[in-house]
Every structure is written in structure tokens, then in C-alpha cells.
Write an enzyme that holds these catalytic residues in place. Structure first.
Site, PDB file in Angstrom:
ATOM      1  N   GLU A 198      19.276  -1.839  12.152  1.00  0.00           N
ATOM      2  CA  GLU A 198      18.177  -1.935  11.907  1.00  0.00           C
ATOM      3  C   GLU A 198      17.243  -0.702  11.306  1.00  0.00           C
ATOM      4  OE1 GLU A 198      16.497  -5.732  14.465  1.00  0.00           O
ATOM      5  OE2 GLU A 198      15.714  -3.652  15.202  1.00  0.00           O
ATOM      6  N   LYS A 199      16.449  -1.018  10.283  1.00  0.00           N
ATOM      7  CA  LYS A 199      15.531   0.246   9.888  1.00  0.00           C
ATOM      8  C   LYS A 199      14.579   0.696  10.869  1.00  0.00           C
ATOM      9  CE  LYS A 199      13.778   2.999   6.651  1.00  0.00           C
ATOM     10  NZ  LYS A 199      14.447   4.025   6.312  1.00  0.00           N
ATOM     11  N   ILE A 201      11.597   1.774  12.366  1.00  0.00           N
ATOM     12  CA  ILE A 201      10.139   1.932  12.118  1.00  0.00           C
ATOM     13  C   ILE A 201       9.694   2.863  12.753  1.00  0.00           C
ATOM     14  CG2 ILE A 201       8.121   0.425  11.935  1.00  0.00           C
ATOM     15  CD1 ILE A 201      10.453  -0.648  10.063  1.00  0.00           C
ATOM     16  N   HIS A 206       4.581  -1.577  20.322  1.00  0.00           N
ATOM     17  CA  HIS A 206       5.485  -2.681  20.868  1.00  0.00           C
ATOM     18  C   HIS A 206       4.562  -3.903  21.105  1.00  0.00           C
ATOM     19  CE1 HIS A 206       9.257  -3.860  22.946  1.00  0.00           C
ATOM     20  NE2 HIS A 206       8.422  -4.937  23.042  1.00  0.00           N
ATOM     21  N   GLU A 272       9.361 -10.713  21.039  1.00  0.00           N
ATOM     22  CA  GLU A 272       8.698  -9.108  20.733  1.00  0.00           C
ATOM     23  C   GLU A 272       8.808  -8.564  19.214  1.00  0.00           C
ATOM     24  OE1 GLU A 272      10.686  -6.475  23.454  1.00  0.00           O
ATOM     25  OE2 GLU A 272      10.774  -7.944  25.010  1.00  0.00           O
ATOM     26  N   ARG A 289      13.858 -15.343  29.341  1.00  0.00           N
ATOM     27  CA  ARG A 289      13.466 -15.229  30.894  1.00  0.00           C
ATOM     28  C   ARG A 289      12.167 -14.894  31.202  1.00  0.00           C
ATOM     29  NH1 ARG A 289      13.188  -9.974  31.007  1.00  0.00           N
ATOM     30  NH2 ARG A 289      14.474  -8.836  29.392  1.00  0.00           N
TER      31      ARG A 289
END
Length: 459
Positions: A198-199, A201, A206, A272, A289
């Protein structure tokens, strides 16, 4: 549902036992030989040993867990978090053996547990995802994919979580050096060596959205949490609500509800995101979960998420509409970790108005070296962030754990940091705090997250 076997240990096992007791559901604790004297074993209605201390021979041994449930007459299994909580094969094993799995369907777990497949599912649901690659097993293809995306990138395990196999890669030579190591680590942790890219960031927050859904098509979003204070990709401090802009908050919650309904998800789950600025956010993953940080959501909503899991698994429809969900006040959780195994020779835990402690510690307890370093969660609640912070500062200063080194001093430093107090932080905050202290040659009181020093059984 009359008797639940809890396929876990530590504070989450204790938490589940209490929720079951409130419903007059009998509980069965499982334990390894090193956990014979653990608190969850003492609290449950009955207990059974499932093997030696090594997780693969006990808490990760599917056959032994299923056999234990059958021998003890359980009709359901709650996996907690970590261990087998997001293992589709285990969920299917429960169903095949006529046991209720307290969680989503195996098909949903398999889809969302495969990070590459989950990205595709979110793209199909019009949720923005971080630019990334397909699944990778070859370093040359990884180098090509990273070059197309543009360095720096984040190398991740397809089946991963909790930082396992995860690496920040700044260039092609580094990718060549690290790819096989990360892949081997992922294979050891998850039984799957596939990676994806992934790039990277830079300096986001978060943010995660808590969702709750039943099998009758009802879906609720329960606000968001800010989990930006992390070290080695492990969360240290979480709070709810976050300070993101109102429009982004509303949009993310609506997106979370939409995709949860589209997927036919049931139970509690968490989407997320990396949040960069108003209107600029990217999906990372969905956890299927209960989360370690679920108490902060419980405190600002007044809901019991573990009880909700039990109700959904019992095929009960949700009694709330989205309009009934009201967020009130502010809650902050600190994770207390052990820096080494050992016996707790002295213990004083905080209390008072607005303080909650989730733990399996007691004086005389022997912390084993086999599992995750998390030993307690201290949570403060107040009508405002400032009041919650002050209550948390008092609670941490009051906490005494003797006999084993912990990260309490480090947590205390974090919650007195001027930038954190002023809400000026991102996911690189802790790394910068540690780096600044080292640059000033002041490392005597700096303690770091040490999940990697004790063999991890959770994420």
C-alpha cells in the site's frame, strides 16, 4: 445458549465471563498448563486444560478446543480477540460440530481476513482505499508494484494483523532486503506468506468505526475511536470520540453502515481508516471480532458490546434503532503491558468515579512468557476530554504493579505530553516522542512497547 466455552485467556476471557454471568449463561474456561492459576480459570463455572504453554498446542489448537467444548457440554464458543477469533476454518469447525460460533459467518471472516479481497470488496462498495497492489509472492513483482505506486510504501501480510509482517519500505534495495523476511514472518504468524503493498500515508490519524449488526438486517454504527497513539503498529492509547471534523465523522459512519449491511455482516465489527484531512480518508481493514479498545465505545454509548455479541449469536434482533444511539462524554484507554514475565508481588489498581479497569491480574499471579504482553487496560470517562484526561492521569499515578517491569512510566509520560493534551498528534507521535528523548540523551525513563519481546497470542 446455555453454556459458553471461552477460547481465550487473560482480561478478555474475564470480560466475557462477566457478560455471560449477567445473562445467567454458564461458562467454561480453557487453560494451558502455565495458565492453571489464571483468574479466568478461577472465575468460570468450570475449566479444562487444553495443553502446554505454547499457543500452537493450546489456545490455537482447534481440535482440542472443539473437543473441550463437547466434553464440557458447551453449546457455544466465544473466541475473544486474537488467537482464533478471525479464523474462518475454526468458525466452520464450530458449526460443523453443532456449536454456535459467537462471531460472523466463516464466509465473512474469510473475505475480510484476506486483506487483498477486503480491499476489493470495499472498492466495490465505493469506499476509498489506499492505492495498493494485488497479492504478491515474488520480490521482483513487489519491486515493480512499489515502483508503480511510488515509494515510500507499506509492505503488509495478506492474512495479517497486529503489525506481523508489516514493514515501511523506502526504496527498491530495501524491498529486496526485507521482502522475504516479512513474508516468512507472515507465514509463521498466519500460515500464509502472501504479501501486498500500500502507498504509505504520512502522518494520518488512525480512526475506526464500531459497527453492530444482527442477522435480521439491522445495522448500527456506534461512533468512532481515535487509535493513533501506536508503537510498532501496536496501539497504546485509544479514545472516543475522535476530534475529526463533523462531516467526515458522519460520512464514515454512513459508509460503515452501508458496507456492513451489503456484506451481510453480523455481530460486532470495526472498520479502520487512515484520516488525513476533512474529506480525505482511506479504508485499511475490517476486524470481525471484539476489539481490545471496545471499553471506550461502551462508556460513551452506554452499551455492552460483549452482551450484544451474545444476543446476536442467540438470534435476538437488535432492540435499538440508529436514532437511539447517543454518544455522551469522552473516554480514554491506556494499555498496560508487562516488559518481562514474572510474579506480581504487589498490586494496587485505581478506582473512583469514571475509572474502569479491565484486567486478569491479582497479587501473586505469575505472568507467563508465552503470550501477549497486555496485562491491564485502564479507562477513564468524563463529560469532556479534559476531564477524562485528568481522571486518567490520577488513575495512572495511583496504579502500582510490583514484581514485574511495566510500561506505566511511559504511559504516564505520554498522557502528560503537551502536544497530546492539545490534541496535536498522529500515528507517528510516539515514535517522535521516543526519538526526541533519545536525541536529548534522556532515555532513563523511556519504556517502549514490548509485544515483540513476549510471544504474542493476540493482536
Amino acid at each position: 445458549m446455555k453454556r459458553v466455552l471461552i477460547a481465550n485467556r487473560g482480561e478478555i476471557a474475564v470480560r466475557i465471563i462477566r457478560a455471560c454471568q449477567a445473562r445467567h449463561i454458564q461458562t467454561v474456561a480453557v487453560y494451558s498448563t502455565v495458565d492453571r492459576d489464571a483468574l479466568h480459570v478461577r472465575m468460570a463455572d468450570m475449566a479444562i486444560c487444553i495443553g502446554p504453554g505454547e499457543p500452537q498446542e493450546s489456545y490455537l489448537n482447534q481440535a482440542r478446543l472443539i473437543s473441550a467444548a463437547q466434553v464440557m457440554g458447551a453449546d457455544a464458543i466465544h473466541p475473544g480477540y486474537g488467537f482464533l477469533s478471525e479464523n474462518a476454518e475454526f468458525a466452520q469447525q464450530c458449526i460443523d460440530n453443532h456449536l454456535i460460533f459467537i462471531g460472523p459467518t466463516p464466509e465473512t471472516i474469510a473475505l475480510l481476513g484476506d486483506k487483498a479481497a477486503a480491499r476489493t470488496a470495499m472498492q466495490n462498495a465505493n469506499i476509498p482505499v489506499i492505492p495498493g497492489s494485488p497479492r504478491l509472492t515474488d520480490v521482483q513483482k513487489a519491486c515493480q508494484a512499489a515502483s508503480n505506486i511510488g515509494y515510500p510504501v507499506m509492505l503488509k501480510a495478506v492474512a495479517g494483523g497486529g503489525g506481523k509482517g508489516m514493514r515501511i519500505i523506502n526504496g527498491e534495495e530495501e524491498m529486496k532486503q526485507v521482502f522475504s523476511i516479512a513474508s516468512e514472518e507472515a507465514n509463521a504468524a498466519f500460515g500464509n506468506a502472501e504479501m501486498y503493498i500500500e502507498k504509505l500515508i504520512l502522518k494520518p490519524r488512525h480512526i475506526e468505526i464500531q459497527v453492530l449488526a444482527d442477522e435480521h438486517g439491522h445495522v448500527l454504527s456506534l461512533g468512532e475511536r481515535d487509535c493513533s497513539l501506536q508503537q510498532y503498529h501496536q496501539k497504546v492509547i485509544e479514545e472516543a470520540p475522535s476530534s475529526i471534523d463533523v462531516e467526515s465523522r458522519a460520512t464514515l459512519q454512513q459508509l460503515a453502515r452501508n458496507v456492513t449491511k451489503t456484506l451481510g455482516f453480523r455481530g460486532v465489527g470495526t472498520l479502520e481508516f487512515l484520516y488525513c484531512a476533512p474529506g480525505q480518508y482511506y479504508f485499511m481493514e475490517m476486524n470481525t471480532r471484539i476489539q481490545v479498545e471496545h471499553p471506550v465505545t461502551e462508556l460513551i454509548t452506554g452499551l455492552d458490546l460483549v452482551d450484544a455479541q451474545l444476543g446476536v449469536a442467540n438470534q435476538e434482533p437488535l432492540s435499538l434503532q440508529q436514532s437511539d444511539v447517543q454518544l455522551d462524554g469522552h473516554a480514554i484507554e491506556c494499555r498496560v503491558t508487562a516488559l518481562a514475565p514474572g510474579r506480581v508481588s504487589g498490586l494496587h489498581l485505581p478506582g473512583g468515579n469514571g475509572i474502569r479497569v479491565d484486567t486478569a491480574l491479582y497479587q501473586g499471579y505469575m505472568i507467563p512468557p508465552n503470550y501477549d504482553a497486555l496485562i491491564a487496560k485502564i479507562i477513564a470517562y468524563g463529560p469532556t476530554r479534559a476531564i477524562a484526561i485528568r481522571k486518567l492521569q490520577v488513575a495512572i499515578s495511583e496504579t502500582v504493579i510490583m514484581g514485574v517491569p511495566t510500561n506505566l512510566d511511559f504511559v504516564d509520560q505520554l498522557i502528560h505530553n503537551a502536544k497530546w493534551l492539545d490534541n496535536q498528534f498522529d500515528i507517528e507521535f510516539i515514535d517522535e516522542v521516543v526519538k526526541n528523548r533519545r536525541s536529548h540523551h534522556d532515555t532513563s525513563n523511556v519504556q517502549t512497547s514490548v509485544s515483540s519481546r513476549i510471544v504474542s497470542g493476540t493482536k
